[in-house]
Design a protein around this motif. Structure first.
Motif, mmCIF file in Angstrom:
data_model
loop_
_atom_site.group_PDB
_atom_site.id
_atom_site.type_symbol
_atom_site.label_atom_id
_atom_site.label_comp_id
_atom_site.label_asym_id
_atom_site.label_seq_id
_atom_site.Cartn_x
_atom_site.Cartn_y
_atom_site.Cartn_z
ATOM 1 N N TYR A 1 0.843 -1.199 0.000
ATOM 2 C CA TYR A 1 0.000 0.000 0.000
ATOM 3 C C TYR A 1 0.874 1.244 0.000
ATOM 4 O O TYR A 1 1.910 1.293 0.672
ATOM 5 C CB TYR A 1 -0.922 0.007 1.214
ATOM 6 C CG TYR A 1 -1.895 -1.145 1.216
ATOM 7 C CD1 TYR A 1 -3.145 -1.025 0.619
ATOM 8 C CD2 TYR A 1 -1.555 -2.368 1.799
ATOM 9 C CE1 TYR A 1 -4.042 -2.076 0.617
ATOM 10 C CE2 TYR A 1 -2.445 -3.429 1.802
ATOM 11 C CZ TYR A 1 -3.679 -3.280 1.201
ATOM 12 O OH TYR A 1 -4.557 -4.326 1.177
ATOM 13 N N LEU A 2 0.440 2.262 -0.739
ATOM 14 C CA LEU A 2 1.181 3.514 -0.843
ATOM 15 C C LEU A 2 0.254 4.686 -0.531
ATOM 16 O O LEU A 2 -0.822 4.815 -1.125
ATOM 17 C CB LEU A 2 1.785 3.677 -2.238
ATOM 18 C CG LEU A 2 2.697 4.894 -2.453
ATOM 19 C CD1 LEU A 2 3.895 4.524 -3.325
ATOM 20 C CD2 LEU A 2 1.931 6.046 -3.113
ATOM 21 N N PHE A 3 0.683 5.528 0.419
ATOM 22 C CA PHE A 3 -0.037 6.732 0.818
ATOM 23 C C PHE A 3 0.856 7.924 0.494
ATOM 24 O O PHE A 3 1.883 8.119 1.150
ATOM 25 C CB PHE A 3 -0.348 6.724 2.312
ATOM 26 C CG PHE A 3 -1.263 5.608 2.753
ATOM 27 C CD1 PHE A 3 -2.556 5.883 3.136
ATOM 28 C CD2 PHE A 3 -0.810 4.301 2.813
ATOM 29 C CE1 PHE A 3 -3.398 4.867 3.557
ATOM 30 C CE2 PHE A 3 -1.635 3.272 3.239
ATOM 31 C CZ PHE A 3 -2.938 3.554 3.602
ATOM 32 N N SER A 4 0.509 8.709 -0.503
ATOM 33 C CA SER A 4 1.341 9.838 -0.920
ATOM 34 C C SER A 4 0.870 11.116 -0.230
ATOM 35 O O SER A 4 -0.323 11.421 -0.227
ATOM 36 C CB SER A 4 1.283 10.010 -2.434
ATOM 37 O OG SER A 4 2.089 11.099 -2.845
ATOM 38 N N GLY A 5 1.821 11.880 0.344
ATOM 39 C CA GLY A 5 1.488 13.122 1.029
ATOM 40 C C GLY A 5 1.084 12.880 2.464
ATOM 41 O O GLY A 5 1.024 11.742 2.943
ATOM 42 N N PHE A 6 0.785 13.975 3.161
ATOM 43 C CA PHE A 6 0.339 13.859 4.544
ATOM 44 C C PHE A 6 -1.137 14.204 4.707
ATOM 45 O O PHE A 6 -1.645 14.222 5.819
ATOM 46 C CB PHE A 6 1.193 14.742 5.472
ATOM 47 C CG PHE A 6 1.275 16.181 5.063
ATOM 48 C CD1 PHE A 6 0.246 17.055 5.352
ATOM 49 C CD2 PHE A 6 2.386 16.665 4.402
ATOM 50 C CE1 PHE A 6 0.312 18.379 4.987
ATOM 51 C CE2 PHE A 6 2.464 17.999 4.031
ATOM 52 C CZ PHE A 6 1.430 18.848 4.323
ATOM 53 N N ARG A 7 -1.835 14.483 3.600
ATOM 54 C CA ARG A 7 -3.284 14.684 3.645
ATOM 55 C C ARG A 7 -3.845 14.302 2.286
ATOM 56 O O ARG A 7 -3.547 14.956 1.283
ATOM 57 C CB ARG A 7 -3.623 16.138 3.989
ATOM 58 C CG ARG A 7 -5.125 16.412 4.047
ATOM 59 C CD ARG A 7 -5.403 17.893 4.210
ATOM 60 N NE ARG A 7 -6.824 18.169 4.085
ATOM 61 C CZ ARG A 7 -7.691 18.225 5.088
ATOM 62 N NH1 ARG A 7 -7.257 18.017 6.314
ATOM 63 N NH2 ARG A 7 -8.961 18.485 4.876
ATOM 64 N N ASN A 8 -4.655 13.260 2.270
ATOM 65 C CA ASN A 8 -5.171 12.755 0.999
ATOM 66 C C ASN A 8 -6.338 11.829 1.307
ATOM 67 O O ASN A 8 -6.617 11.515 2.472
ATOM 68 C CB ASN A 8 -4.065 12.006 0.239
ATOM 69 C CG ASN A 8 -4.288 12.041 -1.269
ATOM 70 O OD1 ASN A 8 -5.424 12.104 -1.733
ATOM 71 N ND2 ASN A 8 -3.205 11.996 -2.029
ATOM 72 N N ASN A 9 -7.005 11.366 0.257
ATOM 73 C CA ASN A 9 -8.060 10.365 0.449
ATOM 74 C C ASN A 9 -7.941 9.226 -0.563
ATOM 75 O O ASN A 9 -8.882 8.466 -0.757
ATOM 76 C CB ASN A 9 -9.442 11.015 0.342
ATOM 77 C CG ASN A 9 -9.761 11.498 -1.066
ATOM 78 O OD1 ASN A 9 -8.855 11.764 -1.863
ATOM 79 N ND2 ASN A 9 -11.037 11.595 -1.383
ATOM 80 N N THR A 10 -6.758 9.125 -1.202
ATOM 81 C CA THR A 10 -6.534 8.090 -2.207
ATOM 82 C C THR A 10 -5.421 7.157 -1.742
ATOM 83 O O THR A 10 -4.355 7.609 -1.318
ATOM 84 C CB THR A 10 -6.153 8.708 -3.564
ATOM 85 O OG1 THR A 10 -7.195 9.606 -3.974
ATOM 86 C CG2 THR A 10 -5.963 7.627 -4.614
ATOM 87 N N ILE A 11 -5.675 5.856 -1.829
ATOM 88 C CA ILE A 11 -4.696 4.824 -1.476
ATOM 89 C C ILE A 11 -4.437 3.966 -2.705
ATOM 90 O O ILE A 11 -5.378 3.556 -3.396
ATOM 91 C CB ILE A 11 -5.212 3.936 -0.329
ATOM 92 C CG1 ILE A 11 -5.598 4.797 0.883
ATOM 93 C CG2 ILE A 11 -4.165 2.900 0.063
ATOM 94 C CD1 ILE A 11 -6.301 4.017 1.956
#
Length: 400
Positions: free
Chosen positions: A174-184
Motif C-alpha cells: 500500500y502507498l499513501f502519498s502526502g500527509f493529507r489525501n483520500n486516495t490509497i
C-alpha cells in the motif's frame, strides 16, 4: 409713554415748520432718523422675545419627555429589584435544603474508603491487562542492528508512507502519498510495485481525508488518523471504504508525535504482539506514549508513558513490544536509534548502545516494521526504501 413722545415731536415739528429756518429742518431730519432706529430696535426686541418664548416651550416639552422616561425606568428598576429579592429568598431556601443534605463526617470517610477500594481494583485490573500481553510467536527478541538498505522505487510526494500488510499470507503493498489525501494505491505484491509500468491493482477512494504518515493496513483493514480531528482513529474496510469503527485517543493530538515530522500526530504500528499507536503528550514533557489497541474493536488495552523524547525524532517502530525511536537533525543526516522502551522491562535504553542506520544521509517521513519479513519499510524524501534488521534474544542482548 411712546405716544406722548410722538405727540411732543409733532408739536415740535409744527413749531419748527412755522419758523421755516434751515437749522430747524436739520433737527427734524435728525429726529426722524432716530425715530426709525427706535422702531427697528423695538421690532428686533419683539423677535427676540418670541424666539425666547419658543425655546422655553421646547425645553419644557423635552423636560416632560425626560420625566416620563425616568418614570418608566424607575418602574423597571423596581420590578428587577423585586425579582432579585424573590431569587435571593429562593436561594436562601435552597441553601437551607442543601445544609440539611450535607453528609456527616462519618459518611464522607466511608465514601473515601469506598473510592480508594475502587481505585485499587482499577489498578489491579490494569495490571492484569498488562500481564495478558504475553510474549508469543517466539517474541523473546530485540533489535541488534539495522543491516542493509535497498531503494525500491521513487514515487509520490516527498512525504508519505508505504508498507506491506503484515497479516499472514498477505503480499499486498500500500502507498499513501502526502500527509493529507483520500486516495490509497494498492498493489498485489512487492514485485508488481517495483515495476514502473505496472498499474496499481486497486485505487481506493475514501469518503474522508487522512492526516499524517502514520497509517497501517492490518488484515485488510486500514487504521488511520482522520484529518481535521486531533485524535480520532478510524478502522476502514478497504474493500468498500466503509468506516467500521472509531475511537478517540486521550491526550493525543496536541503535539506532533515526532518534531521532525510536524504533520503527523498519531503513528500506528504493528509488531508480533498486534496493533499499537504512538503519540506525544505535553503533560509528560513531550515524551512519547504508546498504547496497545484491540485490532477488532479499537479498545485501548494498556498505555505506557516512556522516557523517549519526541524532540529531534523522525520516526519509531515496535518489535516484540519494544519501542525503538529514530532520531535525526532537521537538516537531514544519518538516522540513529538513541532511545528504546521495553514494556516487559527486560532491556533498558541506558544499557543499549546507539544503533546507526546504514550510511545514507537523509531523513524519513515514516518507518514501518513488518514482523513477518523482519524489515523496515521507510519513506525517504519520495524514495521507497527497505531496511533489513537483525534481532537477537533478549537474554543475549542483556548479557552483551
Amino acid at each position: 409713554m411712546v405716544w406722548l413722545f410722538l405727540l411732543s415731536l409733532c408739536l415740535t415739528l409744527e413749531s419748527v415748520q412755522s419758523q421755516g429756518s434751515s437749522q430747524d429742518a436739520f433737527i427734524i431730519q435728525y429726529l426722524e432718523r432716530r425715530l426709525v432706529q427706535m422702531e427697528e430696535r423695538l421690532s428686533l426686541c419683539e423677535q427676540n422675545t418670541m424666539s425666547a418664548t419658543q425655546k422655553t416651550y421646547d425645553l419644557s416639552s423635552e423636560i416632560r419627555g425626560y420625566l416620563s422616561t425616568l418614570s418608566i425606568l424607575r418602574s423597571e428598576v423596581k420590578t428587577q429589584v423585586d425579582s432579585v429579592s424573590v431569587r435571593v429568598d429562593r436561594m436562601e431556601r435552597e441553601l437551607e435544603y442543601l445544609e440539611d443534605k450535607i453528609p456527616t463526617q462519618s459518611d464522607i470517610e466511608m465514601e473515601e474508603a469506598l473510592l480508594q477500594q475502587q481505585i485499587k481494583a482499577a489498578e489491579l485490573e490494569q495490571l492484569k491487562k498488562k500481564a495478558e500481553i504475553n510474549v508469543e510467536n517466539d517474541c523473546n527478541m530485540a533489535l541488534s542492528q539495522v543491516k542493509s538498505l535497498k531503494i525500491v522505487k521513487k514515487a509520490g510526494d516527498p512525504n508519505g508512507c508505504w508498507f506491506k500488510d503484515p497479516s499472514e499470507g498477505s503480499n499486498k503493498v500500500y502507498l499513501f502519498s502526502g500527509f493529507r489525501n483520500n486516495t490509497i494505491l494498492e498493489y498485489k505484491s512487492l514485485k508488481s510495485f517495483t515495476k514502473t509500468s505496472t498499474l496499481p491493482a486497486n485505487e481506493v477512494q475514501l469518503p474522508f481525508y487522512w492526516q499524517g504518515t502514520g497509517h497501517v493496513v492490518y488484515n485488510g483493514f486500514l487504521y488511520c488518523h482522520k484529518a481535521d480531528t486531533p485524535n480520532e482513529i478510524l478502522k476502514v474496510d478497504l474493500l468498500n471504504g466503509t468506516v467500521l469503527d472509531s475511537t478517540l485517543l486521550p491526550g493525543a493530538g496536541r503535539l506532533p508525535v515526532y518534531s521532525l515530522n510536524p504533520n503527523t500526530y498519531l503513528d500506528m504500528a504493528v509488531d508480533e504482539l498486534g496493533l499499537w499507536v504512538i503519540h506525544a503528550d505535553p503533560e509528560y514533557g513531550g515524551n512519547l506514549v504508546i498504547t496497545k489497541l484491540d485490532k477488532v474493536s479499537l479498545a485501548m488495552e494498556y498505555t505506557w508513558d516512556t522516557q523517549c523524547r519526541s524532540h529531534d525524532a523522525e520516526g519509531a517502530f515496535l518489535i516484540c513490544g519494544t519501542l525503538y525511536v529514530v532520531y535525526n537533525t532537521r537538516y537531514g543526516g544519518r538516522s540513529t536509534i538513541q532511545c528504546l522502551f521495553d514494556i516487559h522491562d527486560t532491556i533498558h535504553s541506558n544499557e543499549s548502545p546507539v544503533m546507526f542506520f546504514p550510511k545514507r544521509y537523509t531523513s524519513h517521513s515514516s518507518i514501518h516494521y513488518h514482523p513477518g519479513d523482519k524489515q523496515l519499510y521507510a519513506w525517504d524524501d519520495g524514495y521507497q526504501t527497505i531496511y533489513k534488521v537483525e534481532t537477537r534474544s533478549n537474554a543475549q542482548m542483556t548479557s552483551k
